[in-house]
Design an enzyme around this catalytic site. Structure first.
Site, PDB file in Angstrom:
ATOM      1  N   SER A 186      78.790  73.430 129.807  1.00 16.01           N
ATOM      2  CA  SER A 186      77.611  72.834 129.163  1.00 16.01           C
ATOM      3  C   SER A 186      77.979  71.522 128.475  1.00 16.01           C
ATOM      4  O   SER A 186      77.168  70.595 128.416  1.00 16.01           O
ATOM      5  CB  SER A 186      76.975  73.810 128.168  1.00 16.01           C
ATOM      6  N   ASP A 187      79.206  71.429 127.972  1.00 16.89           N
ATOM      7  CA  ASP A 187      79.674  70.171 127.386  1.00 16.89           C
ATOM      8  C   ASP A 187      79.738  69.055 128.432  1.00 16.89           C
ATOM      9  O   ASP A 187      79.564  67.884 128.108  1.00 16.89           O
ATOM     10  CB  ASP A 187      81.079  70.352 126.803  1.00 16.89           C
ATOM     11  N   LEU A 188      80.045  69.417 129.665  1.00 25.81           N
ATOM     12  CA  LEU A 188      80.202  68.419 130.722  1.00 25.81           C
ATOM     13  C   LEU A 188      78.902  68.149 131.470  1.00 25.81           C
ATOM     14  O   LEU A 188      78.726  67.079 132.044  1.00 25.81           O
ATOM     15  CB  LEU A 188      81.279  68.887 131.707  1.00 25.81           C
TER      16      LEU A 188
END
Length: 417
Positions: A186-188
């Protein structure tokens, strides 16, 4: 970068980005913008505002280590995420720091941030404040749970978002627990959407003369993808959400053990499935009503996957690949380790991977991701190592705001920069 594009213009040339990001989700977005040619000015507190600076491992005078941070050591996270960005140190908690930032906004096209809820308002660098200074500003926000938050009070980390999104429920084995995806997905993922939104807003601004606020959330980006696999329908019809290394809707489609490793097989159509049965010496299986077409194969996936793995496990990976991929054109490749992938010369030649550089020591024994976009008439890539904290103060503040050496020295003495 190919010889053809080495001297080509960069697609986002002339776009200036003020980068207020920290950790991973925001910095990855501005890294992509820098790789596409934008001038990205990373702004941090004089003592270092990006929490990624404290991520092990570090590179120091004795090479790479995981010990406590020492003077002069730089986190590999920063060396990777701050490439091709300028570094300005500026204390936004001070009146002078805010004033300088507001002056920089007058010369900027984009402000990009992923700070915690309420922080940009407290610092006076929120969109509503900045658009009064520069109505053309495009303001990109990568949030955890939306702004305002869909779940007030919940702290959004990648693992939190994976849990709330339902993605964990789809990862792992049917008889096992929900599983975290191996990458901070989700960060990426969220910064990819943010970069798309910012570029779209820039195009609209070029037509209308007005900027806007672009907001994406890690939760919404990851949750939206679940609908593309129709997990709701499958679960209502008795299919487990987790199917381990197999994608049962497309069976035979998954990872199968061999006698010396694992192979990935993707035989989603009847012709490829028939070819697998032929390689197995069981051509008659294609007439079996359980396996004759995609629908029955999906409902009988467990049986079919066991049959295939009983066969693959009797052979080495190279032999399975020869019989399927080489002789019958069935998509089949070895499952590589992360280290094997991160040392692939083809990926380095393509610019997908590159050796990280320390701003003083040069190349180090660590790999960073490149910009995996190829354009026929543009140059794309990350050519410059991460800058030392505040090393561009004179260049940026002098060039854009006209501050001379005396003014900069006075600001530094008061710890504004």
């Amino acid at each position: 970068m190919t010889e053809q594009t080495a001297t080509a213009p960069r697609p986002l040339e002339g776009v200036r980005v003020l980068d207020l990001t920290v950790a991973l989700a925001g910095p990855y977005g501005t890294l992509l913008l820098a790789g596409l040619g934008a001038e990205v000015i990373k702004i941090e507190a004089p003592q270092g505002g990006d929490i990624a600076r404290f991520n092990p491992p570090f590179h120091g005078k004795d090479g790479i280590h995981f010990d406590a941070l020492e003077d002069g050591d730089i986190s590999l996270s920063i060396l990777a995420r701050a490439r091709s960005k300028k570094s300005v140190s500026l204390d936004l908690k001070t009146d002078d720091g805010r004033r300088i930032f507001h002056e920089l906004v007058k010369h900027a096209d984009v402000v990009f941030e992923n700070l915690s809820d309420g922080v940009v308002e407290r610092l006076g660098v929120d969109y509503e404040t900045l658009r009064k200074i520069n109505p053309r500003i495009v303001y990109g926000s990568v949030t955890g749970l939306g702004r305002p938050s869909l779940y007030p009070g919940v702290k959004a980390m990648d693992i939190t978002v994976q849990a709330l999104s339902g993605a964990m429920d789809t990862t792992g084995y049917q008889d096992g627990p929900p599983m975290r995806f191996g990458l901070p997905i989700s960060d990426l993922l969220a910064p990819l959407y943010a970069v798309i939104g910012v570029q779209a807003a820039l195009r609209q601004r070029d037509r209308t003369g007005k900027g806007q606020h672009v907001v994406v959330s890690m939760l919404e980006c990851l949750s939206s993808l679940l609908a593309f696999e129709h997990f709701d329908v499958f679960q209502r019809h008795g299919f487990p959400a987790r199917s381990g290394n197999y994608h049962n809707r497309l069976t035979p489609f998954g990872v199968y053990a061999t006698c010396d490793g694992h192979v990935s097989i993707a035989a989603a159509n009847d012709a490829w499935t028939r070819s697998i049965f032929e390689a197995m010496g069981r051509p008659e299986l294609i007439e079996d009503p359980r396996f004759a077409s995609r629908g029955p194969r999906a409902t009988n996936a467990d049986v079919l996957n066991r049959l295939i793995e009983d066969w693959t496990s009797q052979h080495g990976s190279e032999e399975v690949i020869r019989m399927l991929a080489t002789e019958r054109s069935v998509p089949c490749v070895p499952v590589r380790t992360a280290l094997e992938s991160l040392s692939d010369p083809a990926l380095f030649a393509a610019g997908t991977l590159q050796q990280l550089e320390h701003p003083v020591d040069g190349k180090i024994d660590a790999v960073g991701g490149g910009v995996p976009i190829h354009m026929s008439g543009s140059a794309v890539g990350l050519e410059r190592p991460a800058a030392l904290l505040g090393s561009d103060n004179a260049g940026v503040l002098g060039q854009l705001l006209g501050l001379d050496d005396a003014a900069l020295a006075e600001l530094k003495a008061r710890k504004v920069i």
